[in-house]
Design an enzyme around this catalytic site. Structure first.
Site, PDB file in Angstrom:
ATOM      1  N   GLY A 174       0.832  -1.188   0.000  1.00  0.00           N
ATOM      2  CA  GLY A 174       0.000   0.000   0.000  1.00  0.00           C
ATOM      3  C   GLY A 174       0.866   1.236   0.000  1.00  0.00           C
TER       4      GLY A 174
ATOM      5  N   TRP B 106      -8.163  -2.298  -2.626  1.00  0.00           N
ATOM      6  CA  TRP B 106      -8.509  -0.934  -2.210  1.00  0.00           C
ATOM      7  C   TRP B 106      -8.575   0.021  -3.417  1.00  0.00           C
ATOM      8  CZ3 TRP B 106      -9.363  -3.288   2.007  1.00  0.00           C
ATOM      9  CH2 TRP B 106      -8.405  -4.038   2.671  1.00  0.00           C
TER      10      TRP B 106
ATOM     11  N   GLN C 174     -17.123  30.999  26.243  1.00  0.00           N
ATOM     12  CA  GLN C 174     -15.754  31.107  25.731  1.00  0.00           C
ATOM     13  C   GLN C 174     -15.193  29.760  25.318  1.00  0.00           C
ATOM     14  OE1 GLN C 174     -12.111  32.035  28.232  1.00  0.00           O
ATOM     15  NE2 GLN C 174     -12.431  34.034  27.254  1.00  0.00           N
TER      16      GLN C 174
ATOM     17  N   GLU D  48      -3.883   7.671  -1.164  1.00  0.00           N
ATOM     18  CA  GLU D  48      -2.874   8.467  -1.886  1.00  0.00           C
ATOM     19  C   GLU D  48      -1.690   8.834  -0.987  1.00  0.00           C
ATOM     20  OE1 GLU D  48      -4.231  11.511  -4.593  1.00  0.00           O
ATOM     21  OE2 GLU D  48      -6.181  10.541  -4.771  1.00  0.00           O
TER      22      GLU D  48
END
Length: 393
Positions: free
Chosen positions: A123, A166, A286, A371
């Site tokens: 991968g 994948w 806040q 990627e």
């Protein structure tokens, strides 16, 4: 052009894209079946001219498109990006015949493209690819007639054997940009890119059930035939094809993330400004307003880095890999933080199926992996820094 400033025409175009995404693309996306290619949506992207623009424009334009579409319709953004990712090697490295055959169909949305790099055992380490491209002459013997013809006409013949995993748009794509090992033991220097139509004998696929609305699947190559006419670029130079494609698309993955972060931020500002709590609104607290400020700060920083990386790519700067890695890393990690904080500030309503943030929460996780995972981006950045240091010594 300064990375922090967009021209008025670009700003107007982004607004137009957000409107188109909301009014024309989102209804088609909502009719799609999760886990399958939404061909009606892809065809509409083609009719709008957006797919053509992926290949006709630079990296910054690609980022603006992906950010704007992601803000209003992540499915449209992803459909556009996958067409670009799968077909960019054809556009950049294909022969005239390959481009003529496939690019018009990709840009009008009638052919679905896919980028087939990852494998079950490779991968993040793309140089460790194991899908084997075995030459026909090696399979049949040096005296085989087919081998002699291949040598005579200059076209090699291979058989692809192994698996990819994948792969977005698999197994429903019409063609795949496939990276296979043509020289064993050569690491990144022995990989070749092939254009493989989905109907090649021996090529089969199966869907994977993933946390994603678009199809992701596995591919099986059982002696799939390819020839020199299917090579993208040069034999044994496919790793450069892959990395060149990723250097272009990594900043735009960051743009996708920025689009999601901006959508989550705007929803959170609106919600906290009107949601009553403790005698006032959530924005009066806040603890809440500072979190919203942090969301805005990180989103803007990520946006600027994405634009800077895209501009560097368009200017052919020498440090594109490092800039692209920084942009993808910061933007995807930022989007994860912003969407998660938005869910927290909205409370239980954000976890309801169909809520914008419930959708974004599912969408935002994967970009930190695909990627090139965040850890890979850090390695690229460090490698670039130390290479620069060595060059100065």
């Amino acid at each position: 052009m300064p990375a922090f400033s967009l021209e008025p025409e670009q700003t107007a175009w982004c607004a137009e894209l957000r409107t188109l995404a909301a009014q024309r693309l989102r209804p088609l996306a909502e009719k799609g079946e999760p886990g399958h290619v939404n061909r009606a949506l892809v065809a509409e992207l083609g009719r709008l001219g957006l797919l053509r623009r992926v290949f006709a424009s630079g990296a910054l334009d690609l980022c603006l498109m992906r950010e704007s579409l992601a803000y209003a319709c992540t499915e449209a953004e992803t459909a556009l990006a996958l067409q670009g990712l799968g077909a960019h090697p054809v556009h950049a490295h294909g022969t005239e015949a390959q481009r003529t055959r496939w690019l018009p169909a990709v840009t009008d949305g009638t052919a679905i493209a896919a980028f087939a790099l990852s494998e079950p055992g490779a991968g993040s380490d793309a140089g460790a690819l194991g899908l084997a491209a075995e030459r026909e002459e090696d399979r049949r013997g040096s005296e085989g007639d087919d081998a002699a013809v291949a040598e005579a006409d200059g076209h090699g013949r291979w058989r692809l054997t192994g698996d990819k995993c994948w792969i977005s748009n698999a197994p429903e794509a019409d063609f795949y940009t496939v990276f296979a090992r043509t020289t064993p033991g050569a690491g990144a220097r022995g990989v070749t890119a092939f254009l493989v139509p989905a109907d090649r004998p021996g090529l089969t696929g199966s869907p994977l059930q993933m946390l994603s609305p678009h199809p992701i699947g596995a591919l099986r190559f059982d002696a799939v035939p390819v020839t020199g006419d299917d090579v993208l670029g040069e034999v044994d130079r496919g790793f450069a094809v892959a990395m060149g494609t990723l250097n272009l698309f990594r900043p735009s993955v960051g743009a996708f993330a920025v689009g999601m972060a901006r959508a989550a931020l705007d929803a959170t500002v609106a919600h906290t400004a009107r949601r009553g709590a403790f005698g006032g609104t959530l924005s009066d607290l806040q603890a809440v307003s500072h979190q919203v400020a942090e969301m805005a700060l990180r989103t803007e920083a990520a946006r600027l880095l994405v634009y800077a990386a895209a501009s560097a790519y368009d200017e052919n700067a020498p440090d594109v890999p490092g800039r692209a890695a920084m942009a993808k890393l910061l933007a995807t990690e930022t989007a994860q933080f912003v969407v998660d904080t938005a869910v927290q500030l909205h409370g239980a309503r954000a976890l309801q199926r169909g809520h914008l943030l419930e959708h974004l929460y599912r969408e935002v996780r994967a970009p930190r992996i695909y990627e090139g995972a965040s850890e890979v981006q850090r390695s690229i950045i460090a490698k670039e820094l130390y290479a620069r240091q060595e060059a100065t010594e």
